[in-house]
Scaffold this motif. Structure first.
Motif, PDB file in Angstrom:
ATOM      1  N   ARG A   1      -9.727   9.058 -36.680  1.00 18.68           N
ATOM      2  CA  ARG A   1     -10.604   9.109 -37.854  1.00 18.68           C
ATOM      3  C   ARG A   1     -10.702   7.732 -38.518  1.00 18.68           C
ATOM      4  O   ARG A   1     -11.716   7.404 -39.109  1.00 18.68           O
ATOM      5  N   SER A   2      -9.650   6.931 -38.426  1.00 18.95           N
ATOM      6  CA  SER A   2      -9.722   5.571 -38.959  1.00 18.95           C
ATOM      7  C   SER A   2     -10.668   4.716 -38.117  1.00 18.95           C
ATOM      8  O   SER A   2     -11.338   3.827 -38.632  1.00 18.95           O
TER       9      SER A   2
ATOM     10  N   TYR B   1     -14.209   5.763 -39.237  1.00 17.54           N
ATOM     11  CA  TYR B   1     -14.490   5.717 -40.676  1.00 17.54           C
ATOM     12  C   TYR B   1     -15.461   4.596 -41.021  1.00 17.54           C
ATOM     13  O   TYR B   1     -15.311   3.459 -40.587  1.00 17.54           O
TER      14      TYR B   1
END
Length: 79
Positions: free
Chosen positions: A22-23, A26
């Motif tokens: 998810r990073s 993002y």
């Protein structure tokens, strides 16, 4: 690595570097603060009437949240 002929998935790359997927995906969103022009006008009127008052006392006079008054002063350059 792909150009060298060794395709590797995003999941494996993230695991290899120790970061969550998810990073990797993002993307930060810049939001513009929305100000109620009626409130801004009321705050500016009180500032003109009482130039020595801080945001807390202005909020008390206006019956508004002190954080809202502080935000208006910060964004409109009141102080």
């Amino acid at each position: 690595m792909r150009s060298e002929g060794h395709p590797i998935s995003i999941t494996k790359l993230c695991r290899l570097f120790g970061i969550p997927r998810r990073s990797f995906y993002y993307k930060p969103i810049q939001r513009t603060p929305k100000l109620n022009e009626d409130r801004v006008r009321r705050v500016q009127e009180k500032i003109e009437a009482f130039p020595t008052y801080g945001y807390q006392r202005l909020a008390l006079l206006l019956g508004m949240n002190k954080k809202a008054v502080q935000r208006i002063l910060r964004l409109k350059g009141g102080r």
